[in-house]
Write a protein that holds these residues in place. Sequence first.
Motif, mmCIF file in Angstrom:
data_model
loop_
_atom_site.group_PDB
_atom_site.id
_atom_site.type_symbol
_atom_site.label_atom_id
_atom_site.label_comp_id
_atom_site.label_asym_id
_atom_site.label_seq_id
_atom_site.Cartn_x
_atom_site.Cartn_y
_atom_site.Cartn_z
ATOM 1 N N SER A 254 1.750 4.636 -1.171
ATOM 2 C CA SER A 254 1.567 5.305 -0.002
ATOM 3 C C SER A 254 0.836 4.638 1.029
ATOM 4 O O SER A 254 0.734 3.310 0.737
ATOM 5 N N ASN A 255 0.368 5.132 2.145
ATOM 6 C CA ASN A 255 -0.609 4.104 3.239
ATOM 7 C C ASN A 255 0.213 3.105 3.844
ATOM 8 O O ASN A 255 -0.105 2.091 4.280
ATOM 9 N N HIS B 25 1.766 1.082 6.182
ATOM 10 C CA HIS B 25 1.555 0.839 7.871
ATOM 11 C C HIS B 25 2.439 -0.250 8.309
ATOM 12 O O HIS B 25 2.761 -1.323 7.490
ATOM 13 N N THR C 33 -2.020 4.837 13.351
ATOM 14 C CA THR C 33 -2.723 5.936 12.492
ATOM 15 C C THR C 33 -1.458 6.606 11.747
ATOM 16 O O THR C 33 -1.803 7.431 10.617
ATOM 17 N N SER C 34 -0.097 6.668 12.015
ATOM 18 C CA SER C 34 0.947 6.956 11.248
ATOM 19 C C SER C 34 0.986 6.296 9.907
ATOM 20 O O SER C 34 0.824 4.823 10.122
ATOM 21 N N ARG C 35 1.375 7.074 8.788
ATOM 22 C CA ARG C 35 1.523 6.232 7.512
ATOM 23 C C ARG C 35 2.617 6.533 6.626
ATOM 24 O O ARG C 35 3.102 7.896 7.042
ATOM 25 N N LYS D 50 5.692 5.607 3.506
ATOM 26 C CA LYS D 50 5.809 5.283 1.861
ATOM 27 C C LYS D 50 6.738 4.756 1.143
ATOM 28 O O LYS D 50 7.664 4.852 2.016
ATOM 29 N N SER E 228 4.598 -5.107 7.873
ATOM 30 C CA SER E 228 4.091 -4.061 6.775
ATOM 31 C C SER E 228 2.898 -4.329 5.893
ATOM 32 O O SER E 228 2.981 -5.562 5.306
ATOM 33 N N GLY F 50 -0.478 -2.292 2.918
ATOM 34 C CA GLY F 50 -1.106 -1.198 2.771
ATOM 35 C C GLY F 50 -0.712 -0.399 1.391
ATOM 36 O O GLY F 50 -1.270 0.533 1.195
ATOM 37 N N THR F 51 0.399 -0.922 0.743
ATOM 38 C CA THR F 51 0.997 0.077 -0.166
ATOM 39 C C THR F 51 0.419 -0.073 -1.755
ATOM 40 O O THR F 51 0.775 0.644 -2.787
ATOM 41 N N ILE G 161 -6.137 -1.219 5.948
ATOM 42 C CA ILE G 161 -5.916 -0.616 7.186
ATOM 43 C C ILE G 161 -4.958 -1.532 7.999
ATOM 44 O O ILE G 161 -4.976 -2.744 7.535
#
Length: 510
Positions: A262-263, A265, A360-362, A364, A453, A455-456, A485
């Motif tokens: 998840s997360n 970005h 701020t959109s995330r 997966k 990309s 943040g995962t 972030i």
Amino acid sequence: MTSAATADYIVVGGGLTGCLIASRLSQSPKTPVVILLEAGSDPSGNTAATGFLTGLSLLGSEFDYRYQSEPVANTANRVHHFNLGKALGGGSLLNYGGWLRADSADYDEWAEIVGDKRWSWEGFKPWFRKTEHFYALDADADEHGFDGPMYVTSVSAAESGERKYPLREPVRQGWSELGVLPNLEKRHVLTNTAVNKVTFTDGVANGVVLHDGRKIAARKEVIICAGAYGTPQILMRSGVGPSSILNEHGISIVHEAPSVGSNLHDHFAIYLAFRVRDPSLGYAMGNEAWQNPALFKGLPWDWVVSGPLPAELAKKHNIEADQQGRNLYEVITLYVPPGIPGIPIDGTHIATSTMLLLPTSRGKVSIRSSNVADPPRIEPNYFDTPLDRDTLIHATRQTLQLLLATGSMGPIIESESPPSGEGLDGLEPLTADSSDGAIEERIRRTGMQHHHSGGTAAMGKVVDVEGRVMGVKRLRCADASILPIPLGGHPQATLYPMAEQLASMIIGDM
Ligand SMILES: Cc1cc2nc3c(=O)[nH]c(=O)nc-3n(C[C@H](O)[C@H](O)[C@H](O)COP(=O)(O)OP(=O)(O)OC[C@H]3O[C@@H](n4cnc5c(N)ncnc54)[C@H](O)[C@@H]3O)c2cc1C
């Protein structure tokens, strides 16, 4: 190699971060045995892999994973295409070479989130310096390094000042009309070797299983550097991930880690092309007047401008007063349209990249099966939050104003040229007066990721402040997946120093 191969450290993924970490570990005083496992091949015999920007010709080739996303509801249900390096060198083989750190506030936010000042701007500084071999007039020795491995120069200092693009001054002047002023201020490498999963005994990582079933044992650690899409897949196939996904694919759970995958970005962006009124003046690459060899020595761009939201929008989104100065978007002027559908590279067009810096959109990433050969399921979820939408619409309007409505650029630019091709019917040229709705519609229909990309396997959620996967032992992640972030720069200027700092932590634990 036999199935009983053993190393002290196994580094999974020979991309940007993995190569650096494997090389630093093997150069360290205890000279551990390090095995670097890379799914792609060694591109060094390929001439397109060695020249600056020639890697762009490798987009879509055997050195590119060419992943596709699921359709994205917020972007007119389009499927987005991902170029991702599959070779020794990873993304550095394909990337544009842009070297742009984030703002100090972005690193400070990272440090605050994970509670460790080593990831703050000040904490990063020694590693920035260690990474760079910087060349620019008036370079600040506190900020920059001068004997690191990465040769970096500013556009204006490159080629002894000869790389001077004809539109440099009008673009700078146009920004100044809009009130924007410049800042003053012993080792083994195995290619064609995809790692299927990490093996554990009682929660302690002790090796990896390769795509063909061979095994390699690690006496000390396994370090995953397979990138923002590769790392969560390997973790999930290894039994470290959300139980719902592991159960769905019949994978035994080693450690329930709901945040893996998840997360996601990325710097969602829109490219615009602008027709120049008189191409014979040589403003854009591809024209006969574009002759100076220095202009070909790097990505033809100038004036990277970052900006905050105007006060009324910051207020609308309840951004706290001390955060209102944060730079939320970036605009770059490019003197070549970079693969915009239907726009020729013949000197008639320049272009812009307008990008969200702190989306701020995330989204997966997850697996489609436990089979290493299956591509991941990618749900990017771009442009999902009202803040992202308002920010990119505002930034796009700034871009249109700069190019079409300033006294400096207006006389040079004729109009915006919409892209054309499959799925792009009916697009009208945007103007400085286009409605927010028209700009939003264009973004939904043509916006794209910027190959940034991360943040995962986020620090603070999946890994700790030294990259160790929480809940298991002797397993680290050390690539773009751990960025907690989005950072307001372009990733490689952060990822090399980040990997340097992580390598020093691993060496410190030897
Ligand atoms: C077209 C393009 C342009 C870009 N332009 C810029 C730019 O101008 N400036 C900038 O700062 N950044 C740019 N980037 C982004 C930058 O290159 C990436 O952020 C960076 O490469 C990420 O580093 P990483 O080590 O996390 O992953 P990567 O460099 O992607 O490396 C991951 C490696 O792991 C390997 N791997 C994956 N799965 C497995 C497995 N199961 N087993 C073994 N190996 C595996 C992959 O083959 C790959 O080599 C660009 C990227 C692209 C694709």
